[in-house]
Design an enzyme around this catalytic site. Sequence first.
Site, PDB file in Angstrom:
ATOM      1  N   HIS A   1       0.814  -1.222   0.000  1.00  0.00           N
ATOM      2  CA  HIS A   1       0.000   0.000   0.000  1.00  0.00           C
ATOM      3  C   HIS A   1       0.848   1.274   0.000  1.00  0.00           C
ATOM      4  O   HIS A   1       0.658   2.155  -0.830  1.00  0.00           O
ATOM      5  CB  HIS A   1      -0.945  -0.015   1.197  1.00  0.00           C
ATOM      6  CG  HIS A   1      -1.826  -1.210   1.244  1.00  0.00           C
ATOM      7  ND1 HIS A   1      -2.635  -1.581   0.187  1.00  0.00           N
ATOM      8  CD2 HIS A   1      -2.014  -2.155   2.200  1.00  0.00           C
ATOM      9  CE1 HIS A   1      -3.284  -2.688   0.496  1.00  0.00           C
ATOM     10  NE2 HIS A   1      -2.925  -3.057   1.716  1.00  0.00           N
TER      11      HIS A   1
ATOM     12  N   CYS B   1      -6.686  -7.330   3.508  1.00  0.00           N
ATOM     13  CA  CYS B   1      -7.940  -7.273   4.256  1.00  0.00           C
ATOM     14  C   CYS B   1      -9.062  -8.017   3.533  1.00  0.00           C
ATOM     15  O   CYS B   1     -10.113  -8.288   4.115  1.00  0.00           O
ATOM     16  CB  CYS B   1      -8.348  -5.824   4.495  1.00  0.00           C
ATOM     17  SG  CYS B   1      -8.483  -4.842   2.981  1.00  0.00           S
TER      18      CYS B   1
END
Length: 455
Positions: free
Chosen positions: A10, A42
């Site tokens: 990320h 996630c």
Amino acid sequence: MRVAVIGCTHAGTAAINNMLNLYPNAQIDVFEKNDNVSFLSCGIALYVGGVVEDPNGLFYASVEQFEKQGVQMHMNHEVTSCNMNLKQLQAKDMKTQAIKDYSYDKLIITSGSWPVTPPIPGSDLDNVLLCKNFYHAKEIIKRSEPVENVVVVGAGYIGIELAEAFEENGKNVTLIDSEERILNRYLDAEFTAPVEETFEQRGIELALGQTVAKFEGANGVEKVITDKGEYNADLVVMCIGFRPNTELVKGQVDMLGNGAIIVDEYMQTSREDVYAAGDCCAVYNNASQQPTYIPLATNAVRMGTLVAHNLVNPVLPHPGTQGTSGLKIYNHNIASTGLTETSAKIAGLSVGSALITDNYRPEFMPENAVIQLKLVYELETHRIVGAQVISDADFTQAINTISVGISNNMTIEQLALTDFFFQPHYNKPVNYLNQVAMEAMAKEAKRGKELEAVV
């Protein structure tokens, strides 16, 4: 300007995307141990549970996309050494084992985190798996298909999401954690109790307050032995937590005790021209008012963005974080921001709290839902430092509102009097956010009178 980026999930992805816009002439070298970038871990539980059918949807950037824009993508490359004095690093091609030296003007460390892996006897048995990256997700899916008994070790966000997903897939699930409650770091007891009750109703066995001693099995794992019992297991998924992946630069930049790199508000480390972002470093927590390790994708994206903006000149400071997060487990919609009562006291804050449990609409409305909302605040200043919500309906956005309040040092009095609209379809004349803050004010008024009486 030559820029080296170590790691590309990320924070790394956000840094690269922004650098391409801000510095079109920069030479960017990216070093990544995997063959993919930007994986949304996630989404692993959603993939396991069948909500997400195509795992390729869990990526939001690609190697090919970056290469077309001129980025040198060194995939399946491990950075083996980094000399910050000479501004050089050494990387090994994991396929050919070839080692090569690279120079840089600016270094961005976005090496992320790695699952905590205690030296538990039997950890090397077949079907004892980790849960972090794309390959872990594929292995979990593949190996879970034929099994009956699944043990999840660790009752944080990923652990409980996996427990739900496995149960909905018809597995016999046991959830083990050394703490006495699930989600102990994120929620207070009033908010974990309803979820635990739902788990038990669904047949998930909660083995809380237990420490794993060893794994047993012949050809693969068959049992998990704890200090209080033993559990059948055809598959074990380890979700104990994450640690910063920073061994490479240990001793060269300032770190917290857990290895998280310390950065200033412009994402610069203690070394000039060396920046860090994401799960490998600490971030300023507005609630506790100190650097904290909070490995969240949202924090990583913001920090990666800021690295790019501040790479040449310090122009855009980090506003701090509240560690805001949300979760859906079965019928429970949950969100939290800032500190819980428990974590606030660990951080050395003296806090009070207010809790409301109420219908969110006027009672005359034909349909309604109960909202449970808690506010945590500093006793001396009345500064709001945390909030939690749970409901069968979705009120999670209320926590985003309080997150903004915490970042601006809002007090319970200010929240109590903030202008929120009223419409019977959506709330009561006194909005639940106003209501919980007024409850806090009432508690403080009572506490003040009691202190006066003592004096």
